[in-house]
Structure formats: structure tokens, C-alpha cells
Design a protein around this motif. Structure first.
Motif, PDB file in Angstrom:
ATOM      1  N   LEU A 194       0.874  -1.172   0.000  1.00 24.16           N
ATOM      2  CA  LEU A 194       0.000   0.000   0.000  1.00 24.16           C
ATOM      3  C   LEU A 194       0.909   1.218   0.000  1.00 24.16           C
ATOM      4  O   LEU A 194       1.721   1.391   0.917  1.00 24.16           O
ATOM      5  CB  LEU A 194      -0.920  -0.006   1.217  1.00 24.16           C
ATOM      6  N   CYS A 195       0.803   2.053  -1.032  1.00 21.89           N
ATOM      7  CA  CYS A 195       1.756   3.142  -1.239  1.00 21.89           C
ATOM      8  C   CYS A 195       1.100   4.502  -1.048  1.00 21.89           C
ATOM      9  O   CYS A 195      -0.071   4.702  -1.409  1.00 21.89           O
ATOM     10  CB  CYS A 195       2.359   3.053  -2.634  1.00 21.89           C
ATOM     11  N   ARG A 196       1.885   5.457  -0.518  1.00 15.62           N
ATOM     12  CA  ARG A 196       1.392   6.792  -0.197  1.00 15.62           C
ATOM     13  C   ARG A 196       2.303   7.866  -0.780  1.00 15.62           C
ATOM     14  O   ARG A 196       3.483   7.616  -1.047  1.00 15.62           O
ATOM     15  CB  ARG A 196       1.302   6.986   1.331  1.00 15.62           C
ATOM     16  N   ASP A 197       1.727   9.079  -0.903  1.00 15.22           N
ATOM     17  CA  ASP A 197       2.532  10.229  -1.307  1.00 15.22           C
ATOM     18  C   ASP A 197       3.055  10.947  -0.076  1.00 15.22           C
ATOM     19  O   ASP A 197       2.877  10.472   1.067  1.00 15.22           O
ATOM     20  CB  ASP A 197       1.724  11.164  -2.206  1.00 15.22           C
ATOM     21  N   ASP A 198       3.700  12.089  -0.267  1.00 13.86           N
ATOM     22  CA  ASP A 198       4.282  12.826   0.858  1.00 13.86           C
ATOM     23  C   ASP A 198       3.226  13.277   1.860  1.00 13.86           C
ATOM     24  O   ASP A 198       3.516  13.435   3.053  1.00 13.86           O
ATOM     25  CB  ASP A 198       5.049  14.046   0.345  1.00 13.86           C
ATOM     26  N   ALA A 199       1.991  13.492   1.396  1.00 13.29           N
ATOM     27  CA  ALA A 199       0.920  13.942   2.280  1.00 13.29           C
ATOM     28  C   ALA A 199       0.250  12.782   3.017  1.00 13.29           C
ATOM     29  O   ALA A 199      -0.634  13.011   3.847  1.00 13.29           O
ATOM     30  CB  ALA A 199      -0.130  14.713   1.478  1.00 13.29           C
ATOM     31  N   GLY A 200       0.636  11.562   2.698  1.00 11.13           N
ATOM     32  CA  GLY A 200       0.057  10.400   3.363  1.00 11.13           C
ATOM     33  C   GLY A 200      -1.143   9.808   2.664  1.00 11.13           C
ATOM     34  O   GLY A 200      -1.744   8.844   3.159  1.00 11.13           O
ATOM     35  N   SER A 201      -1.523  10.360   1.508  1.00  9.04           N
ATOM     36  CA  SER A 201      -2.654   9.822   0.756  1.00  9.04           C
ATOM     37  C   SER A 201      -2.233   8.583  -0.027  1.00  9.04           C
ATOM     38  O   SER A 201      -1.107   8.501  -0.526  1.00  9.04           O
ATOM     39  CB  SER A 201      -3.201  10.868  -0.208  1.00  9.04           C
ATOM     40  N   ILE A 202      -3.138   7.639  -0.162  1.00 10.61           N
ATOM     41  CA  ILE A 202      -2.871   6.429  -0.923  1.00 10.61           C
ATOM     42  C   ILE A 202      -2.802   6.762  -2.412  1.00 10.61           C
ATOM     43  O   ILE A 202      -3.702   7.410  -2.949  1.00 10.61           O
ATOM     44  CB  ILE A 202      -3.957   5.366  -0.671  1.00 10.61           C
TER      45      ILE A 202
END
Length: 378
Positions: A194-202
Motif C-alpha cells: 500500500l503506497c502513499r505520497d508525501d501527504a500520506g494519501s494512498i
């Protein structure tokens, strides 16, 4: 215990006595008896997804869901928590992929199992859209069935090294090392990301099934990601292979092993075994004392013996939940209660059932319904 057995919509197996039910009922997500706590559906909203669940709260929680898209391919993923200390429950997550206007572009379900107790599980799958379609949101819905075809033996945690990312021709790859902590080799464990961006969104994810992980060894795992952008980080989850049947190093005993002494699940197992052998004298001895003051042993044995209940056999414990104080029917006494969900077999069927066990003087007891108290004491 106010309970009933249901098998689908057509078959009813009564485990009643004295003309009414005081036996276990199936663990149904949407229906509980009057003396059982209602498992209210929970909902969690995230930036790119709506998550809902009809699963019993003691079994599982849908914590978060999201997606990532590359061309016409979308990776949908959810973070699901096993709320119990048991494993083997069937976990189904349905994903609806929506466009910006709220139209459903595609739906896909992923069926897996809880393989680690009291742990977050990553459940995801790939969805294909028509060329030119763009996903704007994913709706996720969770269902957890207490029984299923999956192993009830826990899978140990498998460490993974920090994820490293590479990109080639617009495709992202996540690489890491997977360590096998067992003294036996593993074939095709389920590895989910499960991968996220810098803001923590998937922003996406992926999965892999390594062919062979040597005993006490390591392998490098490369996962081709479906992501909207290069992730800042990816979480990994290593689940049991589909043919997992436990190992000597697994900490939880098998379902055939005796439960720990003095527990509510042991008390319920004893109750089921006594019911199955129609040992009504022994049954009476574990009835709460407040009801034994209302019903004599002779009256109880006669009441039970007048019926012909089906033979039931113990299977395994599925979950245990403390539900607080419970008023004992026919009395003004309240005792601490624990709800035990278990799997039993009756008349050729295997079914999940619930029961409330009551703590009295350091021992776990059971109670009859008000109707059965009235019938058996008359």
C-alpha cells in the motif's frame, strides 16, 4: 443464552430446549438477540475513498481505502484490521471505482483471509477501465465471515527491509528483501503493498507471490506498482500462502488443542460438549447460581430430557469480546459477561455461533432465557 441456528434461508436447525431457545445462535453481522450487543456498522472516509463495513465490530474494521491509476489500470487497496486474537476468517472487500460525477466505472472484489491476529492487513487488487476513463474516487465495503475455508493457524510476521523505488518508462517498481523466520521453506506467500505520497494519501500499490523463500533465509522481491505517481513510501504486508497449515514455530495452538484453563471459550466448549452428549446433570452444575435457586436440578434435567435436541460438536473459537455487565434472566443479579463466537457442527453443517459466558466467583457460567426459566421452573 437466547440463540437460534440458521442455515441459509431454507434450513432451520433448532437447538432449543423446554420449547424455547437458550442455545447458541449463528454469528450474523446484521442480527443479534435481545441480550447481545449490536455490532453497528462503522464508516471511515478518506480523501480518495469512502469506506463502509457490515462486518461484526469484534471481527474486523475497514480503516482506510484508496487507489492509484496508470493508463487504464487502477490499483484499489484497503487497510483492514483483524480485531480478534484468531485467524482464518474470510475477508471480502468490494471496490467501486467512480468518476468525477459519481458514476461507477468498474467494480471488483478481493477475497482473502485474516492470517495474523490483531494486525492490519493490506487487501488490494487491479481493476481495468475502458480507455480514456479516469478514476476520481473509490468506494470500499468490507465483510468478514467468522468461518471459512482458510487456515485457523496464525502466520508469523515476516520482516521486510525498507522499500526502494525505481522507475523505467513511466513504470514504478518497489524492491525489498523478505526474510523467512520459519525453519521451513515458504512457497508463494501473499505480499501486498500500500503506497502513499508525501501527504500520506494512498496513490496505489501492488502484490507479489515469491516462488520460494528458504527456511531462515531471504529473497529479493520486486513488485511492479500501479500508482498515480512515484510513491514517497510503501507499507508491506506478508500473508499466509493459500495452502498454509501452520508450522511448529507458530505460537497459536491448533483448533483441536484444549483451550486455556479458566477462560470463557473453555467454558463454552465444555457447554457444547455437554449439550452434545446430553449430560444435563453436568450442564446444570455450570448454570449460574442465581438461576439454580429458581430451578432445581431435577426440574432442569426433566425439562431437557423432554426434548430431542440435535447433536452438536465443538469446532474452534473465532473471537472473544468483553461486553460488560449482563442481567441474569429471572433474577435481579448482574454478572460480567463475555461474548464468545465459535464454530460448531450440527446435522452435517458447520456454522458460526455466539454465546454469552458469565463470570461468577472466578468461574465461567451460562444462563437460561426468561422463557426457559419460566417453562423449566413450572
Amino acid at each position: 443464552m437466547n440463540r437460534r441456528f440458521l442455515a441459509g434461508a431454507a434450513l432451520v436447525v433448532s437447538l432449543s430446549a423446554c420449547g424455547t431457545d437458550d442455545t447458541p445462535e449463528p454469528a450474523e453481522p446484521a442480527t443479534t438477540s435481545d441480550d447481545a450487543p449490536t455490532a453497528s456498522p462503522e464508516a471511515a472516509a478518506v480523501t480518495t475513498a469512502a469506506a463502509s463495513t457490515s462486518a461484526p465490530a469484534e471481527l474486523g474494521t475497514l480503516k482506510e481505502a484508496g487507489f492509484g491509476q496508470s493508463d487504464e489500470y487502477v490499483w484499489v487497496t484497503a487497510l483492514v484490521h483483524n480485531n480478534s486474537a484468531y485467524v482464518g476468517q474470510t475477508v471480502t472487500v468490494n471496490f467501486n471505482v467512480l468518476d468525477a460525477e459519481g458514476n461507477i466505472l468498474a467494480s471488483e472484489s478481493q477475497v482473502e483471509s485474516f492470517s495474523l491476529p490483531e494486525t492490519d492487513h493490506i487487501v488490494g487488487t487491479q481493476v481495468s477501465l475502458a480507455q480514456g476513463e479516469t478514476a476520481a474516487k473509490v468506494e470500499a465495503a468490507l465483510d468478514v465471515e467468522a468461518s471459512g475455508a482458510f487456515s485457523d493457524k496464525p502466520f508469523p510476521e515476516m520482516p521486510t527491509s525498507p522499500v526502494k523505488f525505481t522507475e523505467e518508462y513511466g513504470s514504478h517498481t518497489a524492491s525489498f528483501e523478505l526474510s523467512n523466520t520459519l525453519d521451513m521453506s515458504l512457497k508463494t506467500p501473499r505480499v501486498s503493498l500500500l503506497c502513499r505520497d508525501d501527504a500520506g494519501s494512498i496513490v496505489g500499490g501492488g502484490s507479489a507471490y515469491p516462488e520460494l523463500v528458504p527456511a531462515q533465509g531471504k529473497v529479493k522481491v520486486d513488485v511492479n506498482l500501479l500508482a498515480s505517481e512515484e510513491p514517497a513510501d510503501c507499507s508491506t504486508f506478508v500473508g499466509a500462502p493459500s495452502d498454509w497449515d501452520g508450522a511448529e514455530t507458530a505460537e497459536q495452538p491448533t483448533s483441536e488443542a484444549a483451550p486455556q484453563s479458566g477462560t470463557p471459550e473453555e467454558a463454552f466448549q465444555i457447554w457444547v460438549e455437554q449439550f452434545g452428549t446430553k449430560d444435563w446433570q453436568a450442564h446444570y452444575e455450570t448454570l449460574v447460581s442465581a438461576q439454580r435457586e429458581v430451578i432445581s436440578e431435577d426440574a432442569y434435567v426433566a425439562c431437557r430430557s423432554a426434548e430431542s435436541p440435535p447433536v452438536i460438536e465443538w469446532g474452534k473459537t473465532l473471537s472473544v469480546e468483553d461486553v460488560g455487565e449482563m442481567l441474569i434472566p429471572g433474577t435481579d443479579v448482574s454478572l460480567p459477561a463475555t461474548k464468545v463466537s465459535a464454530e460448531v457442527s450440527a446435522e452435517g453443517m458447520t456454522l458460526p455461533v455466539d454465546a454469552h459466558m458469565l463470570l461468577e466467583g472466578g468461574e465461567w457460567k451460562w444462563s437460561m432465557t426468561q422463557e426457559n426459566v419460566d417453562n423449566c421452573s413450572s
